[in-house]
Each structure stands twice: as structure tokens, then as C-alpha cells.
Design a protein around this motif. Structure first.
Motif, short mmCIF file in Angstrom:
data_model
loop_
_atom_site.label_atom_id
_atom_site.label_comp_id
_atom_site.label_asym_id
_atom_site.label_seq_id
_atom_site.Cartn_x
_atom_site.Cartn_y
_atom_site.Cartn_z
N ASP A 197 0.83 -1.21 0.00
CA ASP A 197 0.00 0.00 0.00
C ASP A 197 0.86 1.26 0.00
OD1 ASP A 197 -2.36 -1.42 -0.02
OD2 ASP A 197 -2.59 -1.41 2.15
N LEU A 198 1.98 1.21 0.73
CA LEU A 198 2.88 2.36 0.77
C LEU A 198 3.54 2.57 -0.59
CD1 LEU A 198 4.05 4.55 2.56
CD2 LEU A 198 5.85 2.95 3.27
N VAL A 199 3.93 1.46 -1.22
CA VAL A 199 4.51 1.54 -2.57
C VAL A 199 3.50 2.13 -3.54
CG1 VAL A 199 5.31 0.17 -4.53
CG2 VAL A 199 6.15 -0.33 -2.22
N LYS A 200 2.28 1.63 -3.48
CA LYS A 200 1.23 2.13 -4.37
C LYS A 200 1.02 3.63 -4.18
CE LYS A 200 -3.67 1.51 -5.53
NZ LYS A 200 -4.93 0.80 -5.19
N ASP A 201 1.03 4.06 -2.92
CA ASP A 201 0.85 5.49 -2.62
C ASP A 201 1.97 6.32 -3.24
OD1 ASP A 201 -0.30 7.78 -0.98
OD2 ASP A 201 1.74 7.69 -0.17
N ARG A 202 3.22 5.84 -3.12
CA ARG A 202 4.36 6.59 -3.68
C ARG A 202 4.26 6.66 -5.20
NH1 ARG A 202 4.39 7.43 0.92
NH2 ARG A 202 6.16 7.47 2.37
N ILE A 203 3.87 5.57 -5.83
CA ILE A 203 3.76 5.55 -7.29
C ILE A 203 2.65 6.48 -7.76
CG2 ILE A 203 3.06 4.09 -9.24
CD1 ILE A 203 4.64 1.82 -7.96
N GLU A 204 1.54 6.48 -7.04
CA GLU A 204 0.42 7.32 -7.45
C GLU A 204 0.68 8.80 -7.22
OE1 GLU A 204 -3.01 5.74 -5.50
OE2 GLU A 204 -3.27 4.11 -6.97
N ARG A 205 1.66 9.12 -6.39
CA ARG A 205 2.01 10.53 -6.18
C ARG A 205 2.79 11.10 -7.36
NH1 ARG A 205 4.16 11.44 0.01
NH2 ARG A 205 2.37 10.56 1.12
N LEU A 206 3.45 10.23 -8.12
CA LEU A 206 4.21 10.70 -9.26
C LEU A 206 3.26 11.12 -10.38
CD1 LEU A 206 7.03 8.00 -9.34
CD2 LEU A 206 7.28 10.40 -8.70
N PRO A 207 3.56 12.20 -11.09
CA PRO A 207 2.67 12.66 -12.15
C PRO A 207 2.63 11.67 -13.31
CG PRO A 207 4.73 13.89 -12.19
CD PRO A 207 4.75 13.06 -10.93
N LEU A 208 1.50 11.65 -13.99
CA LEU A 208 1.38 10.84 -15.19
C LEU A 208 2.20 11.46 -16.31
CD1 LEU A 208 -2.47 10.14 -15.11
CD2 LEU A 208 -0.65 8.50 -14.59
N LEU A 209 2.54 10.64 -17.30
CA LEU A 209 3.20 11.18 -18.47
C LEU A 209 2.26 12.09 -19.24
CD1 LEU A 209 5.16 8.18 -20.03
CD2 LEU A 209 6.04 10.00 -18.57
N SER A 210 2.81 13.04 -19.95
CA SER A 210 1.98 13.88 -20.81
C SER A 210 1.44 13.03 -21.96
CB SER A 210 2.80 15.04 -21.39
OG SER A 210 3.75 14.55 -22.32
N ALA A 211 0.34 13.49 -22.54
CA ALA A 211 -0.26 12.77 -23.66
C ALA A 211 0.73 12.67 -24.82
CB ALA A 211 -1.53 13.48 -24.11
N THR A 212 1.53 13.73 -25.01
CA THR A 212 2.50 13.72 -26.11
C THR A 212 3.59 12.69 -25.88
OG1 THR A 212 2.12 16.09 -26.43
CG2 THR A 212 4.08 15.15 -27.45
N ALA A 213 4.14 12.64 -24.67
CA ALA A 213 5.18 11.66 -24.37
C ALA A 213 4.65 10.25 -24.54
CB ALA A 213 5.71 11.87 -22.95
N SER A 214 3.43 10.00 -24.07
CA SER A 214 2.83 8.66 -24.21
C SER A 214 2.66 8.29 -25.68
CB SER A 214 1.47 8.63 -23.51
OG SER A 214 1.61 8.82 -22.12
N ALA A 215 2.20 9.25 -26.46
CA ALA A 215 1.99 8.99 -27.88
C ALA A 215 3.31 8.73 -28.60
CB ALA A 215 1.26 10.16 -28.53
#
Length: 287
Positions: A8-26
Motif C-alpha cells: 500500500d505504501l509503494v502504491k501510494d508513492r507511485i500514485e504521487r508521481l505525475p502521469l506522463l503527458s499525452a505527447t510523451a505517451s503517444a
């Protein structure tokens, strides 16, 4: 002494990081394809004002040495290349991953980015030697993202790295990733794969992140890719481009024995090429 990290702590740390931009993902989706056009890269970049600004800044920097001003995205992409544009996009939107100090690994700010860049260049060169062939763009991108899990695990390693190194020196365990797993119940490759899935990265990149130390355990279609990243990671560390105290604390997977000719003459060329390309690319970013 082990201290198992709560999922749960790991999940919390990962979810705190911002998502990639749509451009980077594409762009990541695009580079995993065997065939795509530079025009497609240009169209994606042109939709992202922040990325456009960053790319024009890099290509117009005195260190790039063009001797002329570039004002269009199309020309900038033609000079930089699609792989470097994708690296810029990742570094631009995931600075919390790449540019923060890795205290748990005793690594300084920006060290992960330089190691990732060197690994990407080396993985691309090893990909040229793989049978069946590994797409060069995919190998480069996999090298850029292979160690993203360290940005998450670093916090939990604070104050523990030296004890992990002592277990390695005493030959109580084989490599640093296994020491991480023994001490914390997980390692940076597993956490990186979790972050990659949160970022919705393509499956080949998830495989490369999860198995960059153990390519023989990857799904068969992606073992060549994982092997290229595995060797690229090792070469980057041999060049002194590492992430801190874990440098050269990993073994080579048995699958590397199945790679093509890696004779001293071939390796000399690889080392020279990777070092030269890294220095040139690093200058573009940092002057």
C-alpha cells in the motif's frame, strides 16, 4: 536487517508521481512500431507547446553548433532525430523521476537521467546485433525508462545501501537487485514495472523495465529487447555513468551468452560509439 515495504505504501508513492503527458505517451507508442514517419513525430510535437519550446531551445543552443536559428518543429526534429525528441519529452514531463537525487543509492540529482541516456544509446547499439532484429527506436526508449523504479525505491533504501553492499562483499547474495528484494521485499525493476503500467507504457517497455537484469525471464518475444537493455545498462556502468553505490553490482544474465559476436574488437567499437554519442547528446542538453 530486512524491512519489508508495504504494498500500500509503494502504491501510494507511485500514485504521487505525475502521469506522463499525452505527447510523451503517444511518442512512446509511436517508437515501438517498426515503421513510422518523421512527419508523425512532428505532428505530435506541434500539439505540445511546452515540448515545442524545449526542443527549439535544445536545437538552438550554442552547444548544438548549428550556426543558424531553427524556428520550425519539422526542422528541429530533423536535426535532433525522433529518438532524442522522445527522450526530451520524457525528461520534460517526468523530471520528478529523472532529475531528483537518489538518496537511497547515494546518487546525485540528474545522475539517473545521464545513466538512462547512456543506457539508451548503448541498448540501441546492442539492438543492431540481436537476432531476430530489435527495433532501434524501441531499444533506445527502453533504455531511457529501464531504471524508473529507482526513483520510487530510493526512499525506502535510505540508510540501508551500505548494509546491502556488505552482504554483497561477504558473498551472501549475488547482486544488488537481489539484495534489495531480500531487504525490502521488492526491487527497483518490479517497482519500475508498476510505474510503467500506471503510465500506460506499451508492453515491450514494461517487459524491458521488469527484466532488464534478468532478460531470460522475459516473455520470449521481448527477450532480445531486454537483453539489449541489459547489456546497455552494464556498458553504461562500465563507462562510469551509473546511479550511485550500486554501480557494477549486478551480474550478467545467462541469455547474454546467446547474443551475436561480442569479441574485443566489436566491444571496442561499441564503447567508442556509445561514449562519443553520449558526450555529444549530453552537450545538447547541458552545454
Amino acid at each position: 536487517m530486512s524491512h519489508i515495504v508495504s504494498p500500500d505504501l509503494v502504491k501510494d508513492r507511485i500514485e504521487r508521481l505525475p502521469l506522463l503527458s499525452a505527447t510523451a505517451s503517444a511518442l512512446l507508442q509511436l517508437l515501438q512500431r517498426e515503421q513510422y514517419s518523421q512527419a508523425e513525430v512532428v505532428r505530435l510535437v506541434e500539439t505540445d507547446a511546452a515540448l515545442t519550446t524545449c526542443i527549439l531551445k535544445v536545437v538552438n543552443a550554442p552547444s548544438f553548433g548549428l550556426g543558424q536559428q531553427v524556428h520550425s518543429v519539422a526542422r528541429a526534429v530533423s536535426f535532433l532525430g525522433d529518438k532524442l525528441v522522445t527522450a526530451i519529452a520524457l525528461g520534460n514531463c517526468a523530471h520528478q523521476v529523472y532529475n531528483h537525487a537518489l538518496g537511497g543509492y547515494e546518487g546525485s540529482a540528474g545522475q539517473l537521467w545521464e545513466h538512462s541516456l547512456a543506457t539508451a544509446i548503448a541498448a540501441r547499439e546492442f539492438a543492431r546485433l540481436m537476432t531476430p532484429p530489435v527495433p532501434l527506436g524501441l531499444a533506445f526508449t527502453a533504455g531511457i525508462v529501464h531504471d524508473i523504479g529507482k526513483s520510487v525505491l530510493s526512499e525506502f533504501l535510505e540508510g540501508r545501501s551500505q548494509s546491502l553492499l556488505e552482504t554483497l562483499d561477504a558473498q551472501e547474495i549475488e547482486d544488488f537487485a537481489l539484495a534489495e528484494a531480500q531487504a525490502l521485499g521488492t526491487d527497483h525493476a518490479r517497482l519500475g514495472a508498476l510505474l510503467a503500467r500506471r503510465w500506460q507504457l506499451p508492453e515491450p517497455l514494461v517487459q524491458a523495465i521488469a527484466y532488464h537484469h534478468t532478460p531470460s525471464r522475459a516473455a520470449p518475444p521481448w527477450q532480445g529487447l531486454c537483453c539489449a537493455v541489459h547489456l546497455g545498462d552494464a556498458l553504461a556502468m562500465c563507462l562510469g555513468l551509473d546511479t550511485g553505490c550500486d554501480a557494477l553490482q549486478y551480474g550478467l544474465d545467462d541469455l547474454t551468452c546467446a547474443t551475436p559476436d561480442l569479441s574485443p574488437a566489436v566491444m571496442d567499437v561499441l564503447v567508442f560509439t556509445v561514449h562519443h554519442e553520449f558526450q555529444k547528446t549530453r552537450t545538447m542538453f547541458f552545454g
